[in-house]
Scaffold this active site. Sequence first.
Site, PDB file in Angstrom:
ATOM      1  N   SER A 122       7.082  26.812  47.460  1.00 49.07           N
ATOM      2  CA  SER A 122       6.613  27.971  46.689  1.00 49.07           C
ATOM      3  C   SER A 122       7.610  29.121  46.757  1.00 49.07           C
ATOM      4  O   SER A 122       8.273  29.327  47.776  1.00 49.07           O
ATOM      5  CB  SER A 122       5.269  28.429  47.268  1.00 49.07           C
TER       6      SER A 122
ATOM      7  N   LYS B 208       2.948  24.943  35.151  1.00 50.56           N
ATOM      8  CA  LYS B 208       1.743  24.766  35.984  1.00 50.56           C
ATOM      9  C   LYS B 208       0.659  25.748  35.558  1.00 50.56           C
ATOM     10  O   LYS B 208       0.931  26.951  35.421  1.00 50.56           O
ATOM     11  CB  LYS B 208       2.107  25.004  37.458  1.00 50.56           C
TER      12      LYS B 208
ATOM     13  N   HIS C  36      -5.263  26.320  39.683  1.00 57.32           N
ATOM     14  CA  HIS C  36      -4.770  27.019  40.867  1.00 57.32           C
ATOM     15  C   HIS C  36      -5.827  26.924  41.996  1.00 57.32           C
ATOM     16  O   HIS C  36      -6.029  27.857  42.769  1.00 57.32           O
ATOM     17  CB  HIS C  36      -4.483  28.487  40.532  1.00 57.32           C
TER      18      HIS C  36
ATOM     19  N   TYR D 128       7.370  31.627  40.948  1.00 56.93           N
ATOM     20  CA  TYR D 128       6.641  32.780  40.428  1.00 56.93           C
ATOM     21  C   TYR D 128       7.726  33.604  39.751  1.00 56.93           C
ATOM     22  O   TYR D 128       8.661  34.063  40.404  1.00 56.93           O
ATOM     23  CB  TYR D 128       5.967  33.563  41.563  1.00 56.93           C
TER      24      TYR D 128
ATOM     25  N   THR E 219       4.843  28.448  37.507  1.00 60.63           N
ATOM     26  CA  THR E 219       3.403  28.740  37.552  1.00 60.63           C
ATOM     27  C   THR E 219       3.081  29.875  36.591  1.00 60.63           C
ATOM     28  O   THR E 219       3.663  30.959  36.678  1.00 60.63           O
ATOM     29  CB  THR E 219       2.985  29.100  38.989  1.00 60.63           C
TER      30      THR E 219
HETATM   31  C1  FNR Z   1      -2.088  27.985  46.330  1.00 57.36           C
HETATM   32  N1  FNR Z   1      -1.531  27.629  45.101  1.00 57.36           N
HETATM   33  C2  FNR Z   1      -0.277  28.079  44.763  1.00 57.36           C
HETATM   34  N2  FNR Z   1       0.290  27.720  43.571  1.00 57.36           N
HETATM   35  C3  FNR Z   1       1.534  28.115  43.245  1.00 57.36           C
HETATM   36  O1  FNR Z   1       2.010  27.775  42.177  1.00 57.36           O
HETATM   37  N3  FNR Z   1       2.257  28.884  44.128  1.00 57.36           N
HETATM   38  C4  FNR Z   1       1.763  29.288  45.320  1.00 57.36           C
HETATM   39  O2  FNR Z   1       2.434  29.967  46.087  1.00 57.36           O
HETATM   40  C5  FNR Z   1       0.444  28.913  45.651  1.00 57.36           C
HETATM   41  N4  FNR Z   1      -0.118  29.315  46.828  1.00 57.36           N
HETATM   42  C6  FNR Z   1      -1.373  28.851  47.194  1.00 57.36           C
HETATM   43  C7  FNR Z   1      -1.902  29.209  48.418  1.00 57.36           C
HETATM   44  C8  FNR Z   1      -3.127  28.681  48.826  1.00 57.36           C
HETATM   45  C9  FNR Z   1      -3.666  29.056  50.155  1.00 57.36           C
HETATM   46  C10 FNR Z   1      -3.828  27.778  47.978  1.00 57.36           C
HETATM   47  C11 FNR Z   1      -5.128  27.139  48.397  1.00 57.36           C
HETATM   48  C12 FNR Z   1      -3.317  27.453  46.746  1.00 57.36           C
HETATM   49  C13 FNR Z   1      -2.232  26.673  44.208  1.00 57.36           C
HETATM   50  C14 FNR Z   1      -1.859  25.233  44.556  1.00 57.36           C
HETATM   51  O3  FNR Z   1      -0.548  24.935  44.165  1.00 57.36           O
HETATM   52  C15 FNR Z   1      -2.795  24.237  43.875  1.00 57.36           C
HETATM   53  O4  FNR Z   1      -2.864  24.520  42.506  1.00 57.36           O
HETATM   54  C16 FNR Z   1      -4.200  24.276  44.490  1.00 57.36           C
HETATM   55  O5  FNR Z   1      -4.109  24.332  45.881  1.00 57.36           O
HETATM   56  C17 FNR Z   1      -5.013  23.074  44.075  1.00 57.36           C
HETATM   57  O6  FNR Z   1      -6.359  23.214  44.467  1.00 57.36           O
HETATM   58  P1  FNR Z   1      -6.961  22.502  45.792  1.00 57.36           P
HETATM   59  O7  FNR Z   1      -6.943  21.043  45.556  1.00 57.36           O
HETATM   60  O8  FNR Z   1      -6.101  22.910  46.927  1.00 57.36           O
HETATM   61  O9  FNR Z   1      -8.337  23.075  45.921  1.00 57.36           O
END
Ligand code: FNR
Length: 388
Positions: free
Chosen positions: A119, A257, A281, A143, A169
């Site tokens: 990330s 994404k 997300h 990002y 994203t």
């Molecule tokens: C994320 N997600 C996320 N996505 C992204 O593009 N950059 C990021 O830095 C983050 N950071 C992040 C932190 C935390 C704590 C979570 C839970 C999620 C979203 C991640 O990539 C993904 O889309 C989700 O985690 C999918 O959902 P589930 O299966 O974890 O519930």
Amino acid sequence: SILEKGILMGAPPIVTTNPNSLEAQAKKVMPRKGWEYIKGGAGESSTMDANRLAFRQWKIVPRVLTPTTPRDLSTTLLGEKYDTPVLMAPIGVQSWFHPDKEVGTATACANLRVPYTLSTAASTNIEELVEKVPQGPKWFQLYWPLDEEITASILARAKSNGFKVLVVTLDTWTLAWRPYDLDPASVPFFVGEGDDVGFNDPVFRRKFAERTDGETPEESLVQAGMYWCSEVFPGVSRSWEDLKILKRYWDGPMVLKGVLSVDDAELAVKHGMDGIIVSTHGGRQLDGAIGTLDALPEIADAVGSRITVLVDSGIRTGADILKAIALGAKGVFLGRPVVYGLGINGRAGAEAVIAGLLADFDLTMGFAGAKTIQDIKPSLLTKVSHPG
Ligand code: FNR
């Protein structure tokens, strides 16, 4: 084999296929700040619920007397062959969950040959990650900073450090309202010492020094955090036309994404994207949004033969992985469960969770009657009206 790796490799017992038990164990041991950050969905968590409900509404209709051994889980994504269609989703500031942070998760992925997505908001910068975990396929998640020079610098560093695919994203141009972030009783949501989140970028450092009469981000963490957030979560969305800017600085595969609409999937094709990730997300952005598995079939039908359709949000079991593939996903990202494993036992915990999910997927394929990924067809599923 994956099945052997499913045995927990020295980690304390983790019931890897029971998401509730994993979450409960993580809650007991994770630092509170990390727990509150990962647990939270936006709003009333209705999209987090929708993600799970959507999986439960699809049921597998298994075939019998169909030899499925040995199974081959390998697949090709964006021109690269991988052992399985399972990838690690980008998750920010992993130092909040365990001192092993991104290095632990990425090592776990590399040991199991699962692609790791770093990330932009990671607490381990690009160079440190690659130095400590040189092995294993890596994707980079952006990002997208407002400032084109900072964007160019980040992308050049990702490219020169060997990241294969760029994940952009799009659902987080500003942060949603997540109750834990806003609750004054929660641990304050902000970067602290050791949470790099990209402050080592040379262009960012130069621009920060220009604004602060020569200070470094480390000397003025709060200000650096505010400047960084104003770049990467600026509060204004980009447009489809702006993708041209990214193409100037990234010539490898590019994946968007956070796509949930068929119209946007078509626009991604039109704008020359290589893939999309159908994602909510993890229910952390637009609360009330459609669950990912409800959005996936129509999107995969519309664009799946032209670009690579990937999916995340709510994947908790091997059956979930199979269902997503049957409905048209070519690859499936794991998120929270792996980070719960990281919180429980660092690298070994993350590895146990991934290995457990791969083994569960392998077993599910066997029971369902699928010997290869190509055998996972829509005919293996039926939709029911009584999710349970
Ligand atoms: C994320 N997600 C996320 N996505 C992204 O593009 N950059 C990021 O830095 C983050 N950071 C992040 C932190 C935390 C704590 C979570 C839970 C999620 C979203 C991640 O990539 C993904 O889309 C989700 O985690 C999918 O959902 P589930 O299966 O974890 O519930």
